[in-house]
Design an enzyme around this catalytic site. Structure first.
Site, PDB file in Angstrom:
ATOM      1  N   THR A  13       0.838  -1.208   0.000  1.00 55.30           N
ATOM      2  CA  THR A  13       0.000   0.000   0.000  1.00 55.30           C
ATOM      3  C   THR A  13       0.873   1.259   0.000  1.00 55.30           C
ATOM      4  OG1 THR A  13      -1.707  -1.167   1.241  1.00 55.30           O
ATOM      5  CG2 THR A  13      -1.826   1.229   1.274  1.00 55.30           C
ATOM      6  N   VAL A  14       1.800   1.342   0.950  1.00 55.38           N
ATOM      7  CA  VAL A  14       2.582   2.579   1.103  1.00 55.38           C
ATOM      8  C   VAL A  14       3.721   2.651   0.090  1.00 55.38           C
ATOM      9  CG1 VAL A  14       3.795   4.068   2.729  1.00 55.38           C
ATOM     10  CG2 VAL A  14       1.988   2.566   3.558  1.00 55.38           C
ATOM     11  N   ARG A  45       8.476  -9.261  -1.047  1.00 55.34           N
ATOM     12  CA  ARG A  45       8.541 -10.633  -0.547  1.00 55.34           C
ATOM     13  C   ARG A  45       8.269 -11.622  -1.670  1.00 55.34           C
ATOM     14  NH1 ARG A  45       5.188 -10.762   4.543  1.00 55.34           N
ATOM     15  NH2 ARG A  45       3.878  -9.712   3.028  1.00 55.34           N
ATOM     16  N   GLY A 134      -0.077   8.954   9.982  1.00 59.29           N
ATOM     17  CA  GLY A 134      -0.051   8.966   8.503  1.00 59.29           C
ATOM     18  C   GLY A 134       0.403  10.280   7.913  1.00 59.29           C
ATOM     19  N   ASP A 201      -1.686  -0.767  17.572  1.00 58.39           N
ATOM     20  CA  ASP A 201      -1.139   0.108  16.521  1.00 58.39           C
ATOM     21  C   ASP A 201      -1.107   1.560  17.040  1.00 58.39           C
ATOM     22  OD1 ASP A 201      -0.453   0.706  13.557  1.00 58.39           O
ATOM     23  OD2 ASP A 201      -2.122   2.039  14.018  1.00 58.39           O
ATOM     24  N   LYS A 205       2.253   4.137  18.069  1.00 57.84           N
ATOM     25  CA  LYS A 205       2.390   5.562  17.702  1.00 57.84           C
ATOM     26  C   LYS A 205       2.500   6.417  18.963  1.00 57.84           C
ATOM     27  CE  LYS A 205      -0.467   4.589  13.679  1.00 57.84           C
ATOM     28  NZ  LYS A 205      -1.845   4.547  13.185  1.00 57.84           N
ATOM     29  N   GLY A 303      -3.714   5.067   4.701  1.00 61.57           N
ATOM     30  CA  GLY A 303      -4.039   4.994   3.279  1.00 61.57           C
ATOM     31  C   GLY A 303      -2.831   5.354   2.425  1.00 61.57           C
TER      32      GLY A 303
HETATM   33  P1  NAP Z   1       1.763  -3.919   2.896  1.00 64.69           P
HETATM   34  O1  NAP Z   1       0.724  -3.406   1.978  1.00 64.69           O
HETATM   35  O2  NAP Z   1       1.552  -5.231   3.571  1.00 64.69           O
HETATM   36  O3  NAP Z   1       3.147  -3.982   2.076  1.00 64.69           O
HETATM   37  C1  NAP Z   1       4.317  -4.550   2.589  1.00 64.69           C
HETATM   38  C2  NAP Z   1       5.312  -4.674   1.456  1.00 64.69           C
HETATM   39  O4  NAP Z   1       6.546  -5.158   1.981  1.00 64.69           O
HETATM   40  C3  NAP Z   1       4.884  -5.666   0.364  1.00 64.69           C
HETATM   41  O5  NAP Z   1       5.273  -5.180  -0.886  1.00 64.69           O
HETATM   42  C4  NAP Z   1       5.647  -6.930   0.727  1.00 64.69           C
HETATM   43  O6  NAP Z   1       5.952  -7.729  -0.401  1.00 64.69           O
HETATM   44  C5  NAP Z   1       6.926  -6.344   1.282  1.00 64.69           C
HETATM   45  N1  NAP Z   1       7.601  -7.196   2.262  1.00 64.69           N
HETATM   46  C6  NAP Z   1       7.092  -7.650   3.427  1.00 64.69           C
HETATM   47  N2  NAP Z   1       8.025  -8.387   4.066  1.00 64.69           N
HETATM   48  C7  NAP Z   1       9.111  -8.399   3.289  1.00 64.69           C
HETATM   49  C8  NAP Z   1      10.383  -8.997   3.407  1.00 64.69           C
HETATM   50  N3  NAP Z   1      10.707  -9.735   4.462  1.00 64.69           N
HETATM   51  N4  NAP Z   1      11.285  -8.784   2.406  1.00 64.69           N
HETATM   52  C9  NAP Z   1      10.958  -8.044   1.329  1.00 64.69           C
HETATM   53  N5  NAP Z   1       9.758  -7.443   1.159  1.00 64.69           N
HETATM   54  C10 NAP Z   1       8.842  -7.626   2.137  1.00 64.69           C
HETATM   55  O7  NAP Z   1       2.061  -2.866   4.072  1.00 64.69           O
HETATM   56  P2  NAP Z   1       1.789  -1.294   4.048  1.00 64.69           P
HETATM   57  O8  NAP Z   1       0.384  -1.043   4.452  1.00 64.69           O
HETATM   58  O9  NAP Z   1       2.317  -0.735   2.799  1.00 64.69           O
HETATM   59  O10 NAP Z   1       2.668  -0.833   5.309  1.00 64.69           O
HETATM   60  C11 NAP Z   1       4.073  -0.759   5.207  1.00 64.69           C
HETATM   61  C12 NAP Z   1       4.616  -0.114   6.479  1.00 64.69           C
HETATM   62  O11 NAP Z   1       4.081   1.202   6.596  1.00 64.69           O
HETATM   63  C13 NAP Z   1       4.216  -0.831   7.759  1.00 64.69           C
HETATM   64  O12 NAP Z   1       5.262  -0.717   8.693  1.00 64.69           O
HETATM   65  C14 NAP Z   1       2.998  -0.061   8.242  1.00 64.69           C
HETATM   66  O13 NAP Z   1       2.806  -0.154   9.627  1.00 64.69           O
HETATM   67  C15 NAP Z   1       3.400   1.340   7.837  1.00 64.69           C
HETATM   68  N6  NAP Z   1       2.277   2.250   7.648  1.00 64.69           N
HETATM   69  C16 NAP Z   1       1.196   1.892   6.893  1.00 64.69           C
HETATM   70  C17 NAP Z   1       0.164   2.789   6.695  1.00 64.69           C
HETATM   71  C18 NAP Z   1      -1.052   2.446   5.873  1.00 64.69           C
HETATM   72  O14 NAP Z   1      -1.976   3.264   5.815  1.00 64.69           O
HETATM   73  N7  NAP Z   1      -1.101   1.293   5.240  1.00 64.69           N
HETATM   74  C19 NAP Z   1       0.239   4.060   7.271  1.00 64.69           C
HETATM   75  C20 NAP Z   1       1.368   4.417   8.025  1.00 64.69           C
HETATM   76  C21 NAP Z   1       2.387   3.502   8.202  1.00 64.69           C
HETATM   77  P3  NAP Z   1       4.775  -8.395  -1.294  1.00 64.69           P
HETATM   78  O15 NAP Z   1       4.140  -7.219  -2.010  1.00 64.69           O
HETATM   79  O16 NAP Z   1       5.479  -9.280  -2.218  1.00 64.69           O
HETATM   80  O17 NAP Z   1       3.855  -9.059  -0.339  1.00 64.69           O
HETATM   81  N1  HSE Z   2      -3.519   0.705  10.399  1.00 64.70           N
HETATM   82  C1  HSE Z   2      -3.139   2.057  10.661  1.00 64.70           C
HETATM   83  C2  HSE Z   2      -4.392   2.869  10.954  1.00 64.70           C
HETATM   84  C3  HSE Z   2      -2.422   2.613   9.466  1.00 64.70           C
HETATM   85  O1  HSE Z   2      -5.501   2.373  10.731  1.00 64.70           O
HETATM   86  O2  HSE Z   2      -4.267   3.991  11.433  1.00 64.70           O
HETATM   87  C4  HSE Z   2      -1.788   3.938   9.731  1.00 64.70           C
HETATM   88  O3  HSE Z   2      -0.779   3.862  10.656  1.00 64.70           O
END
Ligand code: NAP
Ligand code: HSE
Length: 432
Positions: A13-14, A45, A134, A201, A205, A303
């Site tokens: 996602t990010v 991954r 975020g 979560d 933060k 998001g």
């Molecule tokens: P996500 O959608 O699950 O994406 C994770 C990505 O990392 C995927 O591309 C995955 O590969 C890759 N990955 C996971 N483990 C790996 C490994 N061991 N080696 C290489 N690649 C690996 O997660 P996300 O929502 O983008 O979140 C990423 C980070 O940002 C997290 O720490 C989360 O807490 C933080 N965050 C997220 C948000 C949000 O709104 N989503 C907001 C703020 C912070 P594949 O694509 O092949 O599965």
């Molecule tokens: N899962 C987290 C939330 C993503 O819902 O706020 C942003 O850190």
């Protein structure tokens, strides 16, 4: 124009949002920082995965070690999530002198002390704006804009998924599971949504924000955390009747003499308070500093694009730090505050819902237990029921410590008229 190479670890996602927005606003960014931010390699991954956003095959690395070893990469952008691999990657990047950008709040909450010790030792900055709220620039605000302030309090709605769920339950009357599924489909929830709904979560933060505000890395074992799993439609309805809304709130308060409190739990907040108007995936943090007074930050807390905005801001800061090295590496400890209060010491007001038999004398029994423990009742509601059947008895309780309330609950549970587990929710009046 100087090119700054980025190694992108994660294209979910990010990560994919960062990649897309770096391309989309390439000229604007180059114009603003005078450098080109260029993704050199990407690691995921599962390279075979079908993706909504195309990952250019020529950028695909076999492992994150390739990112560290590539001399054209100066910034490692960790967006994988999880703990073990990101920790290894970030420590390896710091040792290799590569600036780190991460949004991994779980990792920072658990290993922040170690990561920032390494950052200071090797004089390599670590940026983490996306790790709290975020797209809302709260980290930069606490670390830089409020450097002159003792932070007296922070009240934050800092989990978009929970705020989305509670808003949908309140406004559309839908069930918890349906609202959670919608939050997951929108990319707000963590890979494991348990961390969203059990409060951890937001707690991760809160740890980051409290550590920045109070100058020591707060341990996961030093804070109180409760999730929203037990919130029922009845609680939401009674809260409304009493003039409140229910939010998952992070409460961080600090005082040099008596220590700090860091807690995350559902809370009744007055419907008239500005945080009660924060709906859906939106986050907000109200910060009170001794110099600045009251401030409020608001925006999308989760998001793809909002989070990418925060990450790209860090990438730009990292690029500028390459041009002009900094002496601040992300977190600088100091010894002005030193202790987290335990939950038993913390004073709060409470909402207490007790399923009781509707028969004469029950309210007097409950009031007797509370009175004997020096706990005051500020109001009572009890919907009409049929005598002899269970009805909810809802009490609003004046200031009391958690220790007092737990002692009261032990006695209330033992009353014959109490038919199910009482529900205690803290009330935040924002008084100090
Ligand atoms: P996500 O959608 O699950 O994406 C994770 C990505 O990392 C995927 O591309 C995955 O590969 C890759 N990955 C996971 N483990 C790996 C490994 N061991 N080696 C290489 N690649 C690996 O997660 P996300 O929502 O983008 O979140 C990423 C980070 O940002 C997290 O720490 C989360 O807490 C933080 N965050 C997220 C948000 C949000 O709104 N989503 C907001 C703020 C912070 P594949 O694509 O092949 O599965
Ligand atoms: N899962 C987290 C939330 C993503 O819902 O706020 C942003 O850190």
């Amino acid at each position: 124009m100087q090119k700054i190479g980025i190694g992108l670890a994660g294209f979910g996602t990010v990560g994919a949002g960062v990649f897309l927005n770096l391309q989309r606003n390439r000229l604007l960014l180059a114009g603003r920082i005078g450098m080109e931010l260029s993704v050199q390699k990407i690691v995921v991954r599962d390279p075979a995965k079908v993706r909504a956003i195309t990952l250019p095959p020529e950028l695909l690395a076999k492992s994150w070690r390739e990112l560290i070893d590539d001399p054209d990469i100066q910034i490692i952008c960790e967006l994988m999530g999880g703990i073990d691999d990101p920790l290894e990657l970030i420590l390896a990047a710091i040792q290799a002198g590569k600036i780190v950008v991460t949004g991994n709040k779980a990792l920072l909450a658990e290993h922040g002390r170690e990561i920032f010790a390494a950052a200071m030792k090797y004089r390599v900055p670590v940026f983490f704006e996306a790790a709290a709220a975020g797209g809302v620039p709260i980290i930069m605000a606490i670390r830089e804009a409020f450097i002159a302030n003792h932070i007296r309090s922070m009240h934050g709605i800092i989990n978009g998924t929970c705020n989305y769920i509670l808003t949908q339950m309140t406004e559309r009357g839908i069930g918890f599971q349906e609202a959670l599924a919608e939050a997951q489909a929108s990319g707000y929830a963590e890979a494991d949504p348990t961390l969203d709904i059990n409060g951890w979560d937001a707690a991760h933060k809160a740890i980051i924000l409290a550590s920045l505000a109070y100058g020591f890395w707060v341990g996961t074992e030093q804070i109180f955390v409760e999730g929203i799993e037990q919130i029922t439609a009845d609680d939401i309805r009674f809260a409304r009747e009493l003039g409140y809304r229910i939010k998952l709130l992070a409460i961080i308060k600090g005082d040099e003499s008596s220590g700090i409190e860091v807690r995350v739990h559902p809370a009744l907040i007055p419907a008239t308070h500005v945080l009660a108007s924060v709906h859906g995936v939106f986050n907000a943090v109200a910060v009170q500093g001794d110099v600045v007074g009251e401030t409020l930050f608001y925006g999308r807390g989760a998001g793809q694009d909002p989070t990418a905005s925060a990450v790209i801001s860090d990438l730009a800061s990292a690029a500028l730090a390459i041009q002009a090295p900094r002496s601040h590496f992300g977190f600088t400890p100091h010894a002005l505050y030193g202790r987290c209060k335990t939950i038993d010491e913390i004073v709060s007001q409470y909402y207490l819902r007790i399923p009781v038999l509707d028969k004469p004398g029950v309210l007097a029994q409950v009031a007797g237990v509370l009175g004997a423990l020096n706990i005051g009742i500020s109001s009572v509601i009890q919907p009409e029921g049929t005598e002899g059947e269970a009805v909810p008895l809802v009490l609003m309780i004046h200031d009391a410590t958690n220790a007092q309330m737990q002692a009261a609950l032990r006695e209330i549970r033992a009353l014959a008229a109490v038919k199910a587990e009482p529900r205690l929710i803290r009330v935040e009046s924002f008084s100090s």
